[in-house]
Design a protein around this motif. Structure first.
Motif, PDB file in Angstrom:
ATOM      1  N   ALA A   1       2.247   5.718   5.316  1.00 33.89           N
ATOM      2  CA  ALA A   1       3.289   6.130   4.375  1.00 33.89           C
ATOM      3  C   ALA A   1       2.722   7.231   3.477  1.00 33.89           C
ATOM      4  O   ALA A   1       1.846   6.979   2.649  1.00 33.89           O
ATOM      5  N   ILE A   2       3.197   8.448   3.667  1.00 34.95           N
ATOM      6  CA  ILE A   2       2.677   9.609   2.951  1.00 34.95           C
ATOM      7  C   ILE A   2       3.483   9.834   1.669  1.00 34.95           C
ATOM      8  O   ILE A   2       4.710   9.897   1.694  1.00 34.95           O
ATOM      9  N   VAL A   3       2.764   9.959   0.573  1.00 31.87           N
ATOM     10  CA  VAL A   3       3.382  10.157  -0.740  1.00 31.87           C
ATOM     11  C   VAL A   3       4.058  11.527  -0.780  1.00 31.87           C
ATOM     12  O   VAL A   3       3.459  12.539  -0.417  1.00 31.87           O
ATOM     13  N   GLY A   4       5.319  11.518  -1.197  1.00 27.61           N
ATOM     14  CA  GLY A   4       6.055  12.766  -1.374  1.00 27.61           C
ATOM     15  C   GLY A   4       6.031  13.172  -2.837  1.00 27.61           C
ATOM     16  O   GLY A   4       5.014  13.037  -3.516  1.00 27.61           O
ATOM     17  N   LYS A   5       7.162  13.626  -3.329  1.00 32.53           N
ATOM     18  CA  LYS A   5       7.235  14.095  -4.715  1.00 32.53           C
ATOM     19  C   LYS A   5       7.803  13.050  -5.665  1.00 32.53           C
ATOM     20  O   LYS A   5       7.762  13.228  -6.871  1.00 32.53           O
ATOM     21  N   GLU A   6       8.345  11.966  -5.126  1.00 37.09           N
ATOM     22  CA  GLU A   6       8.959  10.941  -5.971  1.00 37.09           C
ATOM     23  C   GLU A   6       7.984   9.814  -6.280  1.00 37.09           C
ATOM     24  O   GLU A   6       7.080   9.516  -5.497  1.00 37.09           O
ATOM     25  N   ASP A   7       8.197   9.179  -7.429  1.00 36.72           N
ATOM     26  CA  ASP A   7       7.409   8.015  -7.808  1.00 36.72           C
ATOM     27  C   ASP A   7       7.738   6.857  -6.867  1.00 36.72           C
ATOM     28  O   ASP A   7       8.846   6.774  -6.314  1.00 36.72           O
ATOM     29  N   LEU A   8       6.780   5.966  -6.708  1.00 40.06           N
ATOM     30  CA  LEU A   8       6.932   4.806  -5.839  1.00 40.06           C
ATOM     31  C   LEU A   8       6.559   3.543  -6.597  1.00 40.06           C
ATOM     32  O   LEU A   8       5.713   3.579  -7.498  1.00 40.06           O
ATOM     33  N   THR A   9       7.168   2.442  -6.225  1.00 42.32           N
ATOM     34  CA  THR A   9       6.739   1.121  -6.671  1.00 42.32           C
ATOM     35  C   THR A   9       6.413   0.342  -5.415  1.00 42.32           C
ATOM     36  O   THR A   9       7.247   0.248  -4.512  1.00 42.32           O
ATOM     37  N   VAL A  10       5.179  -0.176  -5.341  1.00 38.96           N
ATOM     38  CA  VAL A  10       4.761  -0.904  -4.148  1.00 38.96           C
ATOM     39  C   VAL A  10       4.274  -2.296  -4.508  1.00 38.96           C
ATOM     40  O   VAL A  10       3.757  -2.538  -5.593  1.00 38.96           O
ATOM     41  N   GLU A  11       4.470  -3.176  -3.562  1.00 41.01           N
ATOM     42  CA  GLU A  11       3.975  -4.541  -3.669  1.00 41.01           C
ATOM     43  C   GLU A  11       3.041  -4.770  -2.493  1.00 41.01           C
ATOM     44  O   GLU A  11       3.394  -4.480  -1.349  1.00 41.01           O
TER      45      GLU A  11
END
Length: 112
Positions: A89-99
């Protein structure tokens, strides 16, 4: 620079965490770079499911998973519709919340 919010995990991030990630890095790389020791038994070669995470927010900003990743995810503990291998899963420009799920299937760590 996007932010990855990591929900609390008893072993890897007991208090949760918010980290700055580089666009183009995998979620796994970003977590490891910020001392969140997510398991990655295959060294991020898309050969296991130990780096499984659930993207609670920002899932749609990620590229679609490839078929090989989806096939591997079928073996992950606690699979959900927003599950991804964090190494893919490659980080784009948006924030992420992961568990990070509480358990993983890591035969090497479990002495199998």
């Amino acid at each position: 620079m996007p932010i990855i919010k990591v929900l609390p995990h008893p072993e890897y991030a007991p208090q949760g965490a918010e980290i700055h990630a580089n666009t183009g890095d995998s979620i796994c790389e970003a977590l490891l770079d910020h001392d969140i020791p997510i398991e990655h038994a295959c060294e991020m070669s898309r050969a296991c499911t130990t780096c499984h995470c659930i993207v609670r927010e920002g899932y749609d900003s990620l590229e679609e998973p490839e078929e090989e990743e989806e096939d591997l995810l079928d073996r992950a503990w606690g699979l959900e519709p927003q599950s991804r291998l964090s190494c893919q899963a490659i980080v784009g420009k948006e924030d992420l919340t992961v568990e990070i799920p509480r358990y993983s299937i890591n035969h090497a760590r479990e002495n199998h």
